[in-house]
Write a protein that holds these residues in place. Structure first.
Motif, PDB file in Angstrom:
ATOM      1  N   GLU A 208       0.869  -1.181  -0.027  1.00 29.86           N
ATOM      2  CA  GLU A 208      -0.034  -0.054  -0.052  1.00 29.86           C
ATOM      3  C   GLU A 208       0.863   1.256  -0.085  1.00 29.86           C
ATOM      4  O   GLU A 208       0.519   2.265  -0.746  1.00 29.86           O
ATOM      5  N   GLY A 209       1.799   1.201   0.903  1.00 27.16           N
ATOM      6  CA  GLY A 209       2.853   2.271   0.756  1.00 27.16           C
ATOM      7  C   GLY A 209       3.447   2.632  -0.511  1.00 27.16           C
ATOM      8  O   GLY A 209       3.773   3.788  -1.053  1.00 27.16           O
ATOM      9  N   TRP A 210       3.922   1.301  -1.206  1.00 28.10           N
ATOM     10  CA  TRP A 210       4.540   1.656  -2.447  1.00 28.10           C
ATOM     11  C   TRP A 210       3.719   2.330  -3.339  1.00 28.10           C
ATOM     12  O   TRP A 210       3.842   3.073  -4.410  1.00 28.10           O
ATOM     13  N   LYS A 211       2.643   1.678  -3.571  1.00 23.17           N
ATOM     14  CA  LYS A 211       1.400   2.467  -4.573  1.00 23.17           C
ATOM     15  C   LYS A 211       1.263   3.873  -4.438  1.00 23.17           C
ATOM     16  O   LYS A 211       0.906   4.707  -5.414  1.00 23.17           O
ATOM     17  N   LYS A 212       1.090   4.358  -3.130  1.00 22.37           N
ATOM     18  CA  LYS A 212       0.973   5.637  -2.876  1.00 22.37           C
ATOM     19  C   LYS A 212       2.384   6.448  -3.383  1.00 22.37           C
ATOM     20  O   LYS A 212       2.208   7.349  -3.828  1.00 22.37           O
ATOM     21  N   TYR A 213       3.422   5.926  -3.227  1.00 23.65           N
ATOM     22  CA  TYR A 213       4.763   6.343  -3.572  1.00 23.65           C
ATOM     23  C   TYR A 213       4.865   6.548  -5.204  1.00 23.65           C
ATOM     24  O   TYR A 213       5.174   7.498  -5.649  1.00 23.65           O
ATOM     25  N   ALA A 214       4.478   5.314  -5.576  1.00 29.31           N
ATOM     26  CA  ALA A 214       4.549   5.341  -7.280  1.00 29.31           C
ATOM     27  C   ALA A 214       3.545   6.352  -7.859  1.00 29.31           C
ATOM     28  O   ALA A 214       3.684   6.711  -8.847  1.00 29.31           O
ATOM     29  N   ALA A 215       2.287   6.632  -7.212  1.00 32.58           N
ATOM     30  CA  ALA A 215       1.494   7.486  -7.659  1.00 32.58           C
ATOM     31  C   ALA A 215       1.894   8.958  -7.873  1.00 32.58           C
ATOM     32  O   ALA A 215       1.739   9.668  -8.660  1.00 32.58           O
ATOM     33  N   LEU A 216       2.888   9.311  -6.854  1.00 30.91           N
ATOM     34  CA  LEU A 216       3.412  10.585  -6.769  1.00 30.91           C
ATOM     35  C   LEU A 216       4.481  10.748  -7.723  1.00 30.91           C
ATOM     36  O   LEU A 216       5.227  12.006  -7.801  1.00 30.91           O
ATOM     37  N   SER A 217       5.065   9.590  -8.292  1.00 27.18           N
ATOM     38  CA  SER A 217       6.303   9.637  -9.072  1.00 27.18           C
ATOM     39  C   SER A 217       6.281   9.881 -10.512  1.00 27.18           C
ATOM     40  O   SER A 217       5.301   9.464 -10.828  1.00 27.18           O
ATOM     41  N   ASP A 218       7.311  10.383 -11.008  1.00 32.85           N
ATOM     42  CA  ASP A 218       7.342  10.685 -12.394  1.00 32.85           C
ATOM     43  C   ASP A 218       8.103   9.753 -13.208  1.00 32.85           C
ATOM     44  O   ASP A 218       8.282   9.693 -14.321  1.00 32.85           O
ATOM     45  N   ASP A 219       8.841   9.005 -12.483  1.00 33.80           N
ATOM     46  CA  ASP A 219       9.830   7.854 -12.829  1.00 33.80           C
ATOM     47  C   ASP A 219       8.774   6.742 -13.350  1.00 33.80           C
ATOM     48  O   ASP A 219       8.229   5.881 -12.767  1.00 33.80           O
ATOM     49  N   PRO A 220       9.087   6.267 -14.810  1.00 29.15           N
ATOM     50  CA  PRO A 220       8.330   5.099 -15.437  1.00 29.15           C
ATOM     51  C   PRO A 220       8.781   3.840 -14.627  1.00 29.15           C
ATOM     52  O   PRO A 220       7.797   2.821 -14.719  1.00 29.15           O
ATOM     53  N   MET A 221       9.876   3.685 -14.123  1.00 26.74           N
ATOM     54  CA  MET A 221      10.342   2.451 -13.589  1.00 26.74           C
ATOM     55  C   MET A 221       9.502   2.225 -12.273  1.00 26.74           C
ATOM     56  O   MET A 221       9.363   1.189 -11.726  1.00 26.74           O
ATOM     57  N   ASP A 222       9.366   3.237 -11.462  1.00 27.47           N
ATOM     58  CA  ASP A 222       8.473   3.273 -10.166  1.00 27.47           C
ATOM     59  C   ASP A 222       7.049   2.879 -10.757  1.00 27.47           C
ATOM     60  O   ASP A 222       6.314   2.208  -9.993  1.00 27.47           O
ATOM     61  N   LYS A 223       6.566   3.552 -11.850  1.00 24.43           N
ATOM     62  CA  LYS A 223       5.024   3.298 -12.303  1.00 24.43           C
ATOM     63  C   LYS A 223       4.992   1.728 -12.379  1.00 24.43           C
ATOM     64  O   LYS A 223       3.762   1.108 -12.365  1.00 24.43           O
TER      65      LYS A 223
END
Length: 568
Positions: A208-223
């Motif tokens: 759940e924490g990662w999904k919140k982090y990825a939603a705020l990220s502009d890095d496609p690797m995170d997405k």
């Protein structure tokens, strides 16, 4: 202090003052009365029995095939050789600890089940290297994680293609062929995704924490990062085999639930119903392989010298061949001592570093009452794995000194934790029996990014404080900006000595290569310029595979040995 154990068994430690201080309950104290909770009970029906072991006063003078090591690779090789009706002797330096002899006394079990009592390290002590030293090897004391190097939906789509890397290095291993072996091993281990109840708190915290982090990220690797529940060898599903999520995986399963090597491939190899069941000689270390000259200038593995615990030495002849499967470091050292002078180079590590966090007061998650490792994030260049440990082991992961450390541990029920896992490719070599390994600036830069990401994940999911595994025990606080967190790691992580690093996945040292000048074993995992000596453990991997190495080690051993009639 956290290893304090009152004399007696588990029940006699229900009132252990240390556990009481941190509000920890031993497994037998936990309320498992409400479904779908699983009651905790012992099942010893899959333990190896005394009949499969060779006594030190009854060691044979010769056998068909000698297998050195009983871990992930050795166990698979033993089953394959037994299937071909060879007379097989498995030699293991460690002792036999069936589930009936495994207790919750962490200090004692760690000392007995791990190489060097879990204090094995690189030569400069920068990295602790955890390896099992027990019948069954590291699968006895690991978390049973089974990940393939390449698997749609379970591995980051833009991660390095390890098969391509190996081909470029001179080791063109067929993805299709290895896939067949992956499948065969997974069927034996009955690999499946773990049930969510087994990691109900710490597992979702990471995802759940990662999904919140990825939603705020502009890095496609995170997405594109994969978030998933681990697949493990806890099968088959049933009341007497399902994991009871006690949290003690890393000191052996005391309940006989994990289907590790003793409960699977070793049990198969030594099955007394076979016409020629394999035998296990434990508490015996192979110190050298002896050779004789063979046809076409190739050496023939003729015999091995062993050293028993009492200091006695014996020589055992191999009528047909030798399989080396003592683990990446021990196999490299043994082959070098036996005259294979190219052994022990290009060793890789998947290096782990823990990040612990404190959740708000009144929100005790008690994540000690679940599986040690439940979920993971594959970001492509690094992974993050949820994990939590019983008190003694957790005390080694929680950073800080004296009063700070004590206060953090008193909040044991409010702690959550995850570890970042990053690849360090072919940076090590064996020298005089020790691993020399230097982490460079590229790896440190990756580690800083991974630790910063995990710190932000903790905060996004409600943590008040974060305790990264830095030597000085610094604290990061909720409300810090992303830029401040990034700068914190830039300022405080300058060299490996600044941080606690460990690895449970050493591989390489006897890499596969078609060219005998560039590798130790050929494409069939036979030692170059020998006719009957094979290597069947993680040491054959030419480069870092990036993910947990257990399943690939077993698949590589299966690929090399199963159904191949290597010894006629």
């Amino acid at each position: 202090y956290y290893g304090h154990w009152q004399f007696g068994d588990e029940k006699e430690n229900f009132d252990n003052p240390v556990y009481r201080d941190i509000k920890y309950k031993l497994p037998a104290q936990r309320d498992r009365s409400t479904p779908p909770e699983r009651p905790i009970n012992h099942q010893t029906g899959r333990d190896l029995t005394a009949e499969v072991f060779v006594g030190h006063d009854a060691i044979p003078e010769e056998t068909d095939v000698i297998i050195i090591g009983s871990g992930a690779g050795g166990a698979v090789a033993a089953a394959a050789m037994a299937d071909e009706d060879h007379e097989v002797l498995i030699i293991e330096a460690g002792s036999h600890y069936p589930s009936s002899r495994i207790s919750h006394q962490e200090a004692r079990m760690t000392a007995r089940l791990f190489k060097d009592g879990a204090l094995q390290s690189t030569a400069d002590r920068d990295i602790i290297v955890f390896q099992g030293r027990v019948v069954g090897g590291s699968p006895v004391i690991n978390n049973g994680i089974c990940l393939r190097m390449k698997h749609d939906g379970l591995v980051h789509p833009d991660a390095e293609d390890v098969f391509d890397t190996w081909a470029r290095l001179g080791a063109p291993i067929s993805e299709e062929e290895l896939g067949v072996s992956y499948e065969a091993v997974e069927q034996v281990l009955e690999v499946s995704e773990i049930d969510k109840i087994t990691g109900r708190n710490n597992g979702p915290h990471l995802i759940e924490g990662w999904k919140k982090y990825a939603a705020l990220s502009d890095d496609p690797m995170d997405k594109k990062a994969i978030t998933a529940w681990f697949r493990k060898n806890y099968g088959p599903k049933g009341s007497d085999t399902e994991c009871v999520y006690c949290g003690y995986c890393n000191t052996g399963c005391p309940y006989g639930r994990k289907k590790a090597t003793p409960e699977s491939f070793l049990r198969d190899a030594t099955d007394l119903k076979r016409a020629n069941p394999a035998k296990i000689l434990h508490k015996a270390e192979v110190v050298e392989i002896f050779w004789r000259d063979g046809a076409n200038g190739k050496r023939v593995a003729d015999s091995v010298e062993i050293k028993l615990r009492d200091g006695r030495k014996r020589i055992i002849r191999a009528r047909k061949g030798v399989v080396v499967a003592a683990g990446a470091l021990a196999s490299s050292h043994l082959l070098y001592k036996s005259g294979i002078l190219q052994a022990g180079h290009n060793i890789s590590l998947n290096i782990a570093c823990p990040v612990v966090a404190l959740m708000p007061e009144g929100k005790e998650m008690n994540v000690w009452d679940e599986d040690q490792m439940a979920t993971y994030v594959d970001r492509g260049d690094f992974l993050i794995e949820s994990h939590f440990q019983p008190p003694l082991s957790m005390a080694t992961l929680v950073p800080g000194w004296f009063e700070d450390h004590y206060e953090r541990m008193r909040n044991y029920g409010r702690l959550v934790s995850a570890g970042v896992l990053f690849p360090a490719d072919r940076l090590g070599h064996m020298e005089n029996g020790k691993l020399k390994f230097k982490v460079g600036e590229d790896e440190l830069a990756l580690l800083r990014r991974a630790l910063a990401a995990m710190t932000k994940v903790h905060f996004l999911n409600g943590a008040e404080e974060v305790y990264p595994a830095l030597l000085k025990g610094q604290t990061l606080y909720a409300g810090m900006s992303d830029a401040d967190i990034d700068q914190f790691y830039q300022d405080n992580l300058k060299e490996p000595d600044d941080v606690v690093l460990s690895s449970s996945h050493p591989h390489g040292g006897n890499g596969i290569n078609a060219d005998p000048h560039k590798g130790v074993v050929d494409l069939n995992q036979r030692v170059h310029n020998t006719s009957n000596c094979y290597v069947a453990d993680a040491s054959v991997m030419p480069s870092c595979i990036r993910v947990n190495a257990q399943l690939t080690t077993m698949a590589m051993a299966h690929r090399a040995m199963a159904g191949k009639r290597r010894f006629g």
